[in-house]
Design a protein around this motif. Structure first.
Motif, short mmCIF file in Angstrom:
data_model
loop_
_atom_site.label_atom_id
_atom_site.label_comp_id
_atom_site.label_asym_id
_atom_site.label_seq_id
_atom_site.Cartn_x
_atom_site.Cartn_y
_atom_site.Cartn_z
N UNK A 171 6.48 -8.46 -17.14
CA UNK A 171 6.25 -10.54 -17.77
C UNK A 171 4.94 -10.66 -17.19
N UNK A 172 4.64 -10.61 -15.59
CA UNK A 172 4.45 -11.19 -15.72
C UNK A 172 3.02 -11.64 -16.18
N UNK B 193 -0.56 -15.14 -11.58
CA UNK B 193 0.32 -13.50 -11.94
C UNK B 193 1.01 -13.59 -10.46
N UNK B 194 -0.22 -13.57 -9.33
CA UNK B 194 0.70 -13.00 -8.38
C UNK B 194 1.74 -13.79 -7.80
N UNK B 195 1.25 -15.43 -7.60
CA UNK B 195 1.84 -16.21 -7.15
C UNK B 195 3.65 -16.27 -7.70
N UNK B 196 3.25 -15.84 -9.81
CA UNK B 196 4.94 -15.74 -10.07
C UNK B 196 5.40 -15.19 -10.06
N UNK B 197 4.45 -13.76 -10.01
CA UNK B 197 5.77 -12.40 -9.54
C UNK B 197 5.98 -13.13 -7.69
N UNK B 198 5.79 -13.30 -6.90
CA UNK B 198 6.22 -13.93 -5.29
C UNK B 198 7.30 -14.93 -5.73
#
Length: 276
Positions: free
Chosen positions: A222-223, A255-260
């Motif tokens: 999704x990200x 993207x990494x921040x969203x996943x976190x």
């Protein structure tokens, strides 16, 4: 008996020898960490492992040490696989063998009681190994096409004219290619690493812990779709230069921040919600 000065000296010597044996494969792996944003988490993995072990320091020092023949078996098997892989140019098996040989070495020197506490921190080092290019090539194209198709549909719903052909997005004044690096394969690995950490920290049962790890895959997908969609919207207004350079790297961090954030929210929900 507890871990004494002599035991510490012997263990330090053996760990030094282990490091010297596996040093030839380390520089290339570090270059892969630095060379691609999706592999940057490799720098964090050894630090996280050290932190997790330090969290168990007092509990570990209260345990008795012993030797384990099974640890010796794992160590020897790891060394044999490493030598065969290294001689044959197999980078990935050699790297996996490096982690398992370290596990075997510690198991042999410290015994089962210690390894019950160290099994997760040590095997967590597997996450520092970059995804093999062969695996990326096998699954990247289907994921590219799926992400491109869904992103095109979202962009169209935003009333922006776009035509999709394969992994290409065509706008009125520009075009955008969803490259292999944007397929999301490698980001799945980094977010799975985060999901595994959350699962380790979770105080719930194994079912919810497994759910945390598995949730990393759809969250990463999704990200990645949102990343491509956002890049496509910006490309429509500002040209395809937004897909290169700083903005491309910055979107990877987003993207990494969203996943976190998504995994953190799921962790909170699974650890607070009561089961009916």
């Amino acid at each position: 008996m507890a871990l004494g000065h002599t035991d510490k000296y012997k263990l330090s010597l053996l760990l030094t020898l282990w490091f010297l044996v596996f040093y030839p494969i380390l520089p290339e792996m570090v270059r892969e960490w630095a060379g691609h944003s999706d592999n940057n988490h490799g720098f964090l993995v050894p630090l996280i492992t050290v932190y997790l072990i330090r969290q168990k320091k007092d509990e570990l020092l209260s345990l008795q040490i012993d030797t384990s023949k099974w640890g010796a078996v794992v160590l020897v098997a790891g060394l044999v696989i490493f030598l065969l892989s290294f001689a044959g140019g197999g980078g990935f098996p050699a790297r996996v063998a490096m982690v398992f040989s370290l596990f075997g070495l510690l198991w042999y020197c410290l015994g089962g009681a210690w390894m019950r506490l160290l099994v997760f921190p040590v095997l967590f080092l597997l996450f520092m190994i970059p995804v093999p290019v062969s695996v990326v090539g096998l699954v990247s194209m289907p994921m590219q096409l799926m992400a491109t198709k869904l992103s095109a549909q979202i962009i169209q719903h935003l009333s922006i004219p776009v035509y999709r052909e394969g992994n290409m997005l065509y706008f009125v004044g520009t075009q955008l290619e969803v490259a292999e690096a944007c397929s999301g394969v490698r980001s799945i690995m980094s977010l799975t690493m985060l999901g595994t950490i959350f699962a380790y920290m979770s105080s719930t049962g194994w079912g919810r812990r497994i759910a945390l790890v598995l949730a990393a895959v759809p969250i990463a997908m999704i990200a990645n779709i949102l990343r491509i969609t956002g890049t496509g919207v910006l490309a429509n207004f500002f040209g395809d230069r937004v897909a290169r350079g700083f903005l491309h790297e910055f979107s990877g961090l987003v993207v990494f921040a969203f996943g976190l954030a998504a995994l953190g929210l799921l962790y909170t929900l699974l650890n607070t919600k009561k089961v009916a």
